[in-house]
Scaffold this active site. Structure first.
Site, PDB file in Angstrom:
ATOM      1  N   CYS A  40     -27.036  23.429  76.906  1.00  0.00           N
ATOM      2  CA  CYS A  40     -26.069  24.508  76.625  1.00  0.00           C
ATOM      3  C   CYS A  40     -24.717  24.197  77.271  1.00  0.00           C
ATOM      4  O   CYS A  40     -23.674  24.480  76.696  1.00  0.00           O
ATOM      5  CB  CYS A  40     -26.547  25.853  77.182  1.00  0.00           C
ATOM      6  SG  CYS A  40     -28.261  26.231  76.891  1.00  0.00           S
ATOM      7  N   ASP A  41     -24.732  23.660  78.475  1.00  0.00           N
ATOM      8  CA  ASP A  41     -23.504  23.626  79.280  1.00  0.00           C
ATOM      9  C   ASP A  41     -22.958  22.236  79.647  1.00  0.00           C
ATOM     10  O   ASP A  41     -21.865  22.146  80.216  1.00  0.00           O
ATOM     11  CB  ASP A  41     -23.742  24.402  80.595  1.00  0.00           C
ATOM     12  CG  ASP A  41     -24.020  25.872  80.329  1.00  0.00           C
ATOM     13  OD1 ASP A  41     -23.572  26.371  79.289  1.00  0.00           O
ATOM     14  OD2 ASP A  41     -24.697  26.518  81.155  1.00  0.00           O
ATOM     15  N   CYS A  96     -29.312  25.396  82.071  1.00  0.00           N
ATOM     16  CA  CYS A  96     -29.537  24.794  80.751  1.00  0.00           C
ATOM     17  C   CYS A  96     -28.527  23.675  80.510  1.00  0.00           C
ATOM     18  O   CYS A  96     -27.344  23.938  80.282  1.00  0.00           O
ATOM     19  CB  CYS A  96     -29.407  25.863  79.668  1.00  0.00           C
ATOM     20  SG  CYS A  96     -29.540  25.182  78.009  1.00  0.00           S
TER      21      CYS A  96
END
Ligand code: NAP
Length: 308
Positions: free
Chosen positions: A137-138, A134
């Site tokens: 997200c990261d 993701c």
């Protein structure tokens, strides 16, 4: 008396939220059951420029939020629960969650899909320590670092473009020598000076003691092995349907995609499927939303036909 919904929608991504909107607009008593965040995969998509009307500053998260609000405005109810079992045969269907069971006359399955694993050595060990699925997200963890992206489809290329805003370099590793992604995405990626491509290559191993340090690559044409310094490795090599709950109950293909007709009907009367879980050619927000609308409309027709 026990409450019986007109329809229960399992999954709160674009297919489920659109089904909720259409069902509740038809005055169906509607419940959406979602185990995690609403919006599904698109909720973690940064730019969304292929959903009609989403032009400036449109993110997957903002679209998901608006979709949920719109469905709620028309009366869709929501619960955050994990579904543990389903009884789909008969006129009243039962959805068993951890805390309680819910009943409905119709069910719309919109559980979507999950990312396919890369299948290389140490992938699981270094997941969350450099290996990710993701980008939104990261990405932040990899500011000014070297990032690798696996895959050659729309996901890999759109996420590589996004990751290039953060990383020092982004190296796309693809098993063939041409991309599957939309031409417009390819053009953007090819013209981005931070993005490089390694063709005809697969990842054999992720290396690193505490966190990811490098990837062992294999050129599948020449057999040559090389090592690429990588702080992050984002895997985008396709998705598999989240259909385990329905195995043996609903007709699926060998991958586990649910087979429906044009009306989103499964093989069980009163049970519909919508979005990425279906056998279909084009998996996009627009096709998921359309599936949801069609499924809800036919669920309503099904209930009406039972009353005649
Ligand atoms: P995809 O279209 O199935 O592409 C998967 C990519 O991973 C392909 O390039 C494939 O290589 C490669 N691959 C598959 N298995 C592999 C393996 N074991 N090892 C190495 N590489 C492997 O998946 P996706 O890109 O995640 O997209 C899924 C769906 O969502 C598609 O329908 C896509 O159009 C849609 N989507 C759309 C957008 C957008 O419109 N902006 C964004 C994201 C996703 P080959 O090419 O050699 O098969």
């Amino acid at each position: 008396m026990e409450h019986i919904y007109d329809t229960i929608i399992i999954g709160g991504g674009p297919a489920g939220l659109s089904a909720g909107l259409y069902a509740s607009r038809s005055r169906m008593d509607t419940l959406v059951i979602e185990r995690a965040a609403y919006g599904g995969q698109v909720a973690t998509t940064d730019e969304l420029d292929n959903y009609p009307g989403s032009i400036e500053n449109s993110t997957g998260a903002s679209l998901s939020k608006r979709m949920k609000e719109q469905a709620a405005e028309f009366g869709t109810k929501f619960v955050n629960e994990e579904v543990a079992g389903v009884e789909l045969e008969g006129d009243i269907k039962v959805i068993k969650c951890m805390s309680k069971s819910y009943k409905a006359k119709t069910i719309i399955i919109a559980t979507g899909a999950y990312p396919r694993l890369g299948g290389f050595k140490n992938e699981t060990e270094l997941r969350g320590k450099g290996v990710s699925y993701c980008a939104t997200c990261d990405a932040d963890f990899f500011a000014d670092l070297d990032i690798a992206v696996l895959g050659g489809g729309d996901s890999a290329i759109s996420e590589a473009i996004y990751l290039a805003k953060f990383g020092e370099t982004v190296t796309v590793i693809h098993r063939r020598d041409e991309l599957r992604a939309a031409k417009s995405l390819q053009e953007k990626a090819f013209s981005n000076p931070k993005i490089k491509f390694v063709w005809d290559t697969v990842v054999e191993e992720a290396k690193g003691t505490e966190v990811l340090e490098s990837l062992v690559l294999k050129n599948i044409k020449t057999g040559e092995i090389s090592e690429l310094k990588s702080d992050g490795c984002f895997v985008f090599i396709g998705y598999l349907p989240i259909s385990e709950l329905f195995k043996g109950k609903i007709t699926m293909n060998e991958r586990g995609d649910v087979i429906t007709d044009e009306e989103m009907r499964t093989n069980i009367p009163g049970v519909y499927a919508a979005g990425d879980i279906r056998v279909k050619l084009l998996r996009q927000v627009i096709t998921a939303a359309a599936d949801g609308a069609i499924a809800a409309t036919h669920a309503e027709h099904y209930i009406e036909s039972k009353l005649r």
